[in-house]
Design an enzyme around this catalytic site. Structure first.
Site, PDB file in Angstrom:
ATOM      1  N   GLU A   1      47.801  53.645  29.562  1.00  0.00           N
ATOM      2  CA  GLU A   1      48.261  53.539  28.665  1.00  0.00           C
ATOM      3  C   GLU A   1      49.395  53.171  30.244  1.00  0.00           C
ATOM      4  OE1 GLU A   1      51.400  56.212  28.010  1.00  0.00           O
ATOM      5  OE2 GLU A   1      49.856  57.541  27.080  1.00  0.00           O
TER       6      GLU A   1
ATOM      7  N   SER B   1      54.552  59.197  14.238  1.00  0.00           N
ATOM      8  CA  SER B   1      54.663  58.703  15.555  1.00  0.00           C
ATOM      9  C   SER B   1      54.303  56.812  15.039  1.00  0.00           C
ATOM     10  CB  SER B   1      53.578  58.816  16.190  1.00  0.00           C
ATOM     11  OG  SER B   1      53.150  57.906  16.998  1.00  0.00           O
TER      12      SER B   1
ATOM     13  N   ASP C   1      51.496  55.794  16.858  1.00  0.00           N
ATOM     14  CA  ASP C   1      49.829  56.227  17.162  1.00  0.00           C
ATOM     15  C   ASP C   1      49.134  56.240  15.479  1.00  0.00           C
ATOM     16  OD1 ASP C   1      51.350  56.275  19.416  1.00  0.00           O
ATOM     17  OD2 ASP C   1      51.232  58.332  20.151  1.00  0.00           O
TER      18      ASP C   1
ATOM     19  N   LYS D   1      51.627  66.752  21.147  1.00  0.00           N
ATOM     20  CA  LYS D   1      51.773  67.509  21.274  1.00  0.00           C
ATOM     21  C   LYS D   1      51.971  68.990  20.501  1.00  0.00           C
ATOM     22  CE  LYS D   1      53.640  65.613  25.105  1.00  0.00           C
ATOM     23  NZ  LYS D   1      52.780  63.716  24.922  1.00  0.00           N
TER      24      LYS D   1
END
Length: 814
Positions: A55, A178, A180, A197
């Protein structure tokens, strides 16, 4: 949909909007006006080499410039060293690019923090493409979601990153989840990360992934029983992982079973259903942060609670929440979160590459089991703890037939690329928009010539023209280009016994250069993959037994680090002088990876090993860009923090006032302002002599003088000796520091330049011949500069007129 169809790419109209391409489902796209896959990545996918997606938001919105450039170089190097092809993904001028060039990476990283540099998820890709149609070009770093989508459109299955987004604390009210996670639920790409996280809601994140049908597993990493899902900076989160994965082989097997629909795009209708479950969601493989860099969970829990409290007080929410908390974690951990972050990203990318290798093995084995004859090289399966050299062994690489060799001694051995060079010189029409540069995205009028080239070949040819006995060691494919190359070598009178012919699918290397109207390079494409398919074992069994005695080895950077290390160690065991040609910014750093490989035998150490640990290189000839790449890689790899580096620099006796003023006298103020000699000096503990090629600006010599060097006591040389050993550490072997700029004797006018291809190679070939003859560095560099000038005037990469310099060569050392 793809049953019984042999598909490599599905062609798409170049004018088709990206918004429509994003809805095409499970297709692998060809290049078009909005989506481009680099030549290297396309070739790797076609040849079924391991490819790893990377990324770019980590560079545009994570690390500042230029630290982000160093990190990008490091991560791509990690992929290459472990046998894969990196595919860094980002948006440049509104175009989605899969596989950024070094120049594109630097351009994107340097745009970090600018208003038109965006953070791009799936939802944003159509926007940036649409704005490009409207005349507004944006750069952007792709998030995990954006990178997954673009990787899948290109046909890439593995993605290595840092930490996954997740469900935020309090999401039951804010709905802050998110993208994601939803991307993992619909895009069949495997993500290797260090969990998510730890300030996120990890239990709810795992619950959400389960709802989305995402397979989640955590690498055992040597631990027994069920393990915790990691919490980014900490190895444990207090939440057990849904499954535990022992190693990369198991991970590859899971991918193979889950995404059989992708794997069998090229397979026949006989594919076994149990190997093709056709699950369309992604996989998440969590890789815990390395033990030595991890922060204990109890410590992080305290830090995170305080960071969240301050975020709530400050009102940081939505897109501002994560950056705020990350900054506070850095502050409250007293910076400990940063090295942990770097370590886990590097570890994840390394593990992702090994998984990709294991998957490549299974894919080829499946095709063979289904009765398809695979014409691709089969990567060897390896354990997670395998060394880089073991990882790069190709089990199915056949021993190529050997050409009968002559054992007559040679002065110079050159190991590296032999290629077919195609040069395209822009010849604008009177009506052309630009009279200097070719126009992008269209055809241009040009004069096209084809010659035999390749860095190693050009160097060897220059030495041959200057009368030095030389042998070229390289490989060609069993193809038309290879046969033509061998014939051309024979007709030129050069030795061909060092050329090995490899079976299909190995292809003879090719280099295509596009030059502007002034013959200056505009862009170039190179396919040197044939050398990258060769492992150290093949080198040791195929080339080494037939080599004659030689005095100098020149090797280029087209070999992967383990192979490069084998050439260097073998040459040092023969007592040879070793020279390294970096080739390009992307490949130059392979040297530092090769130098870090442990020696297998004490006999391969040079006599100066006590002075320079792993001293395998005597001299390197980078250009300014390659010097910068070497310096950046050394910095990001912490080589400038090693005990050896400090000891060598300390022994140089550099005054406390620094060297800026004396460097300005021995080089130029402009070079000092650009930091060129400073970077070279910092690299000397690893490469004791560096000749930096500066084009019309000349050649910069930077070297360490041993105690017995005559220059230390010469009045004529005194002005170039900028420092002398000042601490009495004679065991360090450092007598002084020598820095000198050799300006070009004649700068050619534009109309005198015929071609710039091969001038650096010509310079090095002549330099090696001059040093071999015992010439002083000053006269040898002058000879090499004159030789390069002849090639500038020639239509050939190496000018035949070099034969006219043989008289000067004979005078050297007398």
């Amino acid at each position: 949909m793809f049953r019984g169809v042999r598909v490599h790419t599905l062609r798409t109209s170049s004018s088709r909007p990206l918004s429509r391409l994003l809805t095409t489902g499970r297709r692998h796209l060809s290049n078009n006006a909005f989506f481009r896959v680099s030549e290297e990545v396309r070739e790797a996918l076609h040849s079924k080499k391991p490819v790893v997606a990377l990324e770019t938001t980590i560079y545009t919105h994570g690390f500042p410039y230029p630290e982000n450039v160093a990190l990008a170089s490091l991560l791509e190097s990690v992929v290459r060293v472990n046998g894969g092809i990196p595919a860094t993904i980002g948006i440049i001028d509104g175009i989605a690019r899969v596989g950024l060039t070094p120049e594109e990476l630097i351009m994107l990283a340097s745009s970090a923090g600018k208003e038109n540099t965006l953070k791009l998820s799936r939802r944003d890709l159509s926007y940036v493409a649409g704005m490009r149609l409207a005349g507004k070009n944006f750069n952007g770093g792709t998030t995990i979601a954006g990178t997954m989508l673009l990787a899948h459109l290109a046909g890439i299955k593995i993605f290595g990153t840092g930490g996954l987004g997740g469900v935020h604390r309090g999401a039951e009210s804010s709905m802050d989840i998110s993208a994601d996670l939803t991307e993992l639920g619909r895009t069949p790409v495997t993500v290797v990360s260090s969990g998510c996280k730890s300030f996120l809601d990890i239990p709810r994140t795992l619950e959400y992934l389960e709802t989305e049908g995402v397979g989640v597993g955590t690498f055992a990493d040597g631990r027994e029983g069920k393990v915790d899902f990691p919490a980014f900076w900490s190895r444990d989160s207090g939440v057990k992982s849904p499954t535990t994965i022992q190693d990369e082989k198991e991970a590859a097997a899971i991918i193979c079973e889950s995404h059989g629909n992708i794997i069998h795009i090229r397979s026949s209708h006989k594919a076994d259903a149990q190997n093709a479950m056709q699950i369309q969601s992604g996989l998440l493989f969590a890789n815990p942060v390395p033990t030595e860099a991890a922060i204990p969970k109890t410590t992080m829990d305290t830090i995170i609670e305080e960071a969240i409290r301050q975020a709530n007080v400050s009102g940081a929410s939505g897109k501002d929440n994560t950056p705020f908390i990350l900054a506070k974690v850095k502050e409250l951990s007293k910076g400990a979160s940063i090295p942990a972050n770097r370590a886990l990203i590097e570890s994840n990318v390394r593990r992702a590459t090994i998984v990709a290798r294991e998957l490549a093995v299974l894919e080829v084995q499946q095709e063979e089991a289904e009765g398809q004859s695979s014409s691709y090289i089969l990567p060897v399966q390896s354990s997670p703890a395998a060394s880089a050299e073991q990882l790069l062994h190709n089990a199915s690489l056949e021993q190529p037939p050997q050409t009968p060799s002559t054992q007559e001694d040679v002065d110079i051995l050159v190991a590296g690329a032999l290629a077919v060079d195609i040069s395209c010189d822009y010849t604008p029409l009177p009506t052309s928009i630009s009279q200097l540069d070719p126009a992008p995205h269209t055809s241009n009028p040009a004069t096209i010539t084809q010659t035999l080239g390749g860095v190693a070949h050009n160097i060897a040819k220059a030495a041959h023209f200057l009368g030095s006995p030389v042998r070229l060691c390289s490989a060609i494919g069993s193809d038309l280009s290879g046969r033509a190359a061998l014939s051309a070598l024979e007709s030129s009178g050069m030795q061909t016994s060092g050329i090995q012919t490899l079976p299909s699918p190995a292809k003879t290397s090719q280099y295509v250069a596009v030059n502007n109207a002034h013959k200056d390079l505009t862009t170039a494409m190179a396919d040197m993959s044939i050398l990258e398919s060769i492992n150290p074992e093949t080198i040791e069994t195929t080339w080494f037994p037939s080599l004659p005695h030689f005095k100098t080895l020149i090797t280029d950077a087209n070999w992967l680090p383990p192979a490069l290390s084998s050439w260097l160690r073998f040459s040092k065991s023969r007592g040879a002088f070793t020279i390294f040609e970096p080739v390009s910014t992307a490949k130059s750093t392979r040297l530092l990876s090769a130098l870090s490989s442990p020696s297998s035998s004490s006999t391969t150490q040079s006599t100066t090993a006590a002075i320079f640990p792993n001293h395998l290189i005597d001299l390197a000839t980078p250009n300014n860009h390659e010097l910068t790449a070497l310096h950046t890689h050394a910095s990001s790899s912490s080589l400038f923090s090693s005990e050896h580096w400090f000891r060598t620099i300390d022994a140089l006796g550099i005054p406390s006032t620094g060297l800026r003023v004396p460097l300005s006298y021995t080089t130029s103020p402009a070079l000092v302002d650009a930091g060129v000699p400073q970077r070279a000096i910092q690299l000397l503990p690893f490469i004791p002599t560096i000749l930096t090629k500066l084009g019309p600006g000349g050649v910069l010599l930077t070297c360490i003088l041993p105690f017995d060097d005559p220059a230390l006591n010469s009045a004529d040389e005194a002005k170039y000796v900028l420092a002398r050993n000042g601490n009495g550490d004679r065991e360090a072997g450092v007598g002084g520091l020598y820095v000198r700029l050799f300006e070009v004797e004649e700068v050619l006018k534009e109309e005198q330049v015929v071609s710039v291809n091969g001038i650096g190679d010509t310079f090095l070939g002549a330099l090696a011949v001059g040093l071999q003859r015992g010439g002083k560095m000053e006269e040898v560099v002058r000879l090499a500069q004159r030789a390069a000038g002849l090639s500038l005037r020639s239509v050939e990469s190496v000018a035949p007129e070099l034969r006219g310099l043989r008289g000067e060569v004979e005078k050297l050392g007398r």
